[in-house]
Structure formats: structure tokens, C-alpha cells
Design a protein around this motif. Structure first.
Motif, mmCIF file in Angstrom:
data_model
loop_
_atom_site.group_PDB
_atom_site.id
_atom_site.type_symbol
_atom_site.label_atom_id
_atom_site.label_comp_id
_atom_site.label_asym_id
_atom_site.label_seq_id
_atom_site.Cartn_x
_atom_site.Cartn_y
_atom_site.Cartn_z
ATOM 1 N N GLY A 61 34.604 40.510 35.359
ATOM 2 C CA GLY A 61 34.419 41.887 34.932
ATOM 3 C C GLY A 61 33.317 41.994 33.890
ATOM 4 O O GLY A 61 33.003 41.030 33.178
ATOM 5 N N ALA A 62 32.717 43.168 33.796
ATOM 6 C CA ALA A 62 31.676 43.393 32.792
ATOM 7 C C ALA A 62 32.259 43.198 31.399
ATOM 8 O O ALA A 62 33.348 43.672 31.096
ATOM 9 N N GLY A 63 31.524 42.461 30.562
ATOM 10 C CA GLY A 63 31.948 42.244 29.192
ATOM 11 C C GLY A 63 32.969 41.147 28.999
ATOM 12 O O GLY A 63 33.431 40.933 27.876
ATOM 13 N N GLY A 87 34.075 49.627 41.984
ATOM 14 C CA GLY A 87 35.315 49.094 42.531
ATOM 15 C C GLY A 87 35.587 47.683 42.063
ATOM 16 O O GLY A 87 36.732 47.317 41.751
ATOM 17 N N ALA A 88 34.524 46.858 42.011
ATOM 18 C CA ALA A 88 34.677 45.479 41.561
ATOM 19 C C ALA A 88 35.079 45.437 40.088
ATOM 20 O O ALA A 88 35.900 44.616 39.683
ATOM 21 N N ARG A 93 38.561 44.117 35.775
ATOM 22 C CA ARG A 93 38.437 44.603 34.404
ATOM 23 C C ARG A 93 39.149 43.676 33.420
ATOM 24 O O ARG A 93 40.339 43.389 33.549
ATOM 25 N N GLY A 94 38.385 43.179 32.472
ATOM 26 C CA GLY A 94 38.955 42.358 31.414
ATOM 27 C C GLY A 94 39.362 40.960 31.810
ATOM 28 O O GLY A 94 40.041 40.276 31.041
ATOM 29 N N PHE A 184 34.862 51.072 30.704
ATOM 30 C CA PHE A 184 34.353 49.742 31.017
ATOM 31 C C PHE A 184 35.061 48.603 30.289
ATOM 32 O O PHE A 184 34.845 47.433 30.600
ATOM 33 N N GLY A 185 35.883 48.929 29.299
ATOM 34 C CA GLY A 185 36.691 47.898 28.666
ATOM 35 C C GLY A 185 35.994 47.107 27.582
ATOM 36 O O GLY A 185 36.534 46.112 27.107
#
Length: 258
Positions: A61-63, A87-88, A93-94, A184-185
Motif C-alpha cells: 500500500g502507499a506509504g 482498488g489496489a 491499505r496500511g 490514503f492512510g
């Protein structure tokens, strides 16, 4: 022997191929990243001190902070979480997500297609869409956040004035940051750093010395830039310049794997 690396960029995403062993230091990228092992397993550390090995494709996930490497070739697809990667990003996420079943098979097939052919602009975009299509669409992101992100990407790097940018969307700076983190977390400031690093790396790839690239990205000095590149990409400025990790947007000419 130094690994051969090839990159084609489309918009804020792209495809990166490493032929031979390669790896990164611990880092957190703003983009969703799908890594497909072609030769040998992936060696991953998502939680400090708890590495694991897997032979399946992996989505980060991003970040999400992690390090990743492989003793053989890999194909990595980068997807912007506010675009094709929505979607990805919702799926990973996280966390770092190991793909199974049909999703893993689809990712492997797409990677094989790239290795058999060329990596031109059309092929890169097709692979990105194929990878994005393996995941159901995530929840919609507030359009005010998306517009603010686009404006940020269009501005000169340095230290953008987030207050006026948020006000243009009828938001306070704190509210914009809150909405961004909710979508985006991770913090909005990380996205700003990502944009500045991207600008500086573009200067490096154009042949600029490190000090000049730091100035282009709005960093205090080259040491500040070097730390930001390692934290964002897991690589040193020198390795990026040598490997052509980032380059100009792919042209009509194919980048064929030797």
C-alpha cells in the motif's frame, strides 16, 4: 555483476524491471507497488526485524514502510492510489499483501507478457491497467482532495503553501490534511515530499549534479535530498542515476529486454 534495470513511466505510475539480483533499503513510497518475482522468491521486511520470503506477487500500500529484494528478475508496477491504483490501495491499505489465486495468476501473466515483448508507452499503460484491473474499485476519494493533489503536482516543488491550496477547495489546511489521511492512510506531507523527490530525481536523470538536483526539488542541501530519496525509494541517489530507475516518459520506441 550489476543488475540491468529498465523503467517506463506513464503519468504518476509506471513499470520497473530488474534483471538479476536487486533490492531496496527500508522505505515508504507514495505509490501502490505490485512486485512480481520472475526468478526466485521475494525477500520482504514490512515489520522491523520480521523478514519473510515468498514466491508469490506482493502488493504494498502507499506509504507502507518496507524493504524488498530478490535473487533474480522482478517486474514492478507502480500505480497512483488516486488513479488506476485506487482498488489496489483499498486492498493493501496500511500493509503488505501477498496475492493468491486468480489475482496472483493475472499478475504473473502480465509480467511474462512484458518480459517477452517491449516496454513502450502503450505496453506500459496496458500492464498498469491489467494490474489495476485485478482489484475491485476502492471507495471514491473526495474530489476536493484529488483536485488539491493535482494542483500540488503542477506547482513548483520547494515548500508549497497548503493553506491557500486548501482554501481554493473551501477547506482549511487541517481539514485537507485530515481528508487526505483518511483516503490514503498516511500524511499529506509525505505526498509533498514524494513530489519534491520526483522533481529532484528528474534533474539527476537529466545529468544535474546532486547539489543542483537538491535545489530543483526544494531541499536544503544534497545531504537532505539523499536522506529523502532513501526514505522514499529505498535507494541512494547514485544507484538511481546509474540504474536509470527514473527516466523521461516512455516514448514510442520499445525498451526491449536483452
Amino acid at each position: 555483476m550489476t543488475a540491468l534495470e529498465h523503467t517506463a513511466l506513464v503519468g504518476h505510475g509506471g513499470v520497473h524491471i530488474i534483471e538479476g539480483a536487486g533490492g531496496t533499503r527500508r522505505h515508504a513510497l507514495h505509490l501502490v507497488k505490485l512486485v512480481v518475482p520472475v526468478e526466485g522468491p521475494l525477500e520482504i521486511e514490512a515489520e522491523v526485524g520480521r523478514p519473510f520470503e515468498v514466491s508469490a506477487p506482493v502488493l504494498t500500500g502507499a506509504g507502507v514502510a518496507h524493504s524488498i529484494g530478490s535473487p533474480g528478475a522482478t517486474v514492478t508496477t507502480f500505480l497512483a492510489p488516486e488513479g488506476l491504483g485506487a482498488g489496489a490501495q483499498a486492498a493493501a491499505r496500511g500493509r503488505v499483501l501477498v496475492l493468491e489465486g486468480a489475482q496472483a495468476d493475472r499478475a504473473r501473466a502480465a509480467a511474462r507478457d512484458v518480459l517477452r515483448g517491449g516496454l513502450d508507452h502503450a505496453a506500459t499503460h496496458a500492464l498498469m491497467k491489467a494490474c489495476a484491473g485485478a482489484f475491485a474499485g476502492g471507495p471514491p476519494v473526495d474530489r476536493r482532495v484529488l483536485r488539491a493533489m493535482r494542483r500540488l503536482a503542477e506547482q513548483a516543488p520547494g515548500r508549497p503553501a497548503l493553506g491557500p491550496l486548501a482554501a481554493a477547495e473551501g477547506l482549511s489546511r487541517s481539514r485537507l490534511s485530515h481528508l487526505f489521511h483518511g483516503a490514503f492512510g498516511h500524511p499529506l506531507r509525505d505526498y509533498v515530499t514524494f513530489l519534491r523527490v520526483r522533481t529532484a530525481i528528474g534533474a539527476l536523470m537529466d545529468g544535474a549534479p546532486l547539489a543542483q538536483a537538491a535545489l530543483a526539488g526544494g531541499f536544503h542541501d544534497q545531504a537532505h535530498l539523499a536522506r529523502a530519496i532513501v526514505a522514499t525509494l529505498g535507494r541512494t541517489p547514485g544507484s538511481i542515476a546509474r540504474s536509470r530507475f527514473v527516466q523521461a516518459e516512455a516514448t514510442a520506441g520499445a525498451m526491449v529486454i536483452p
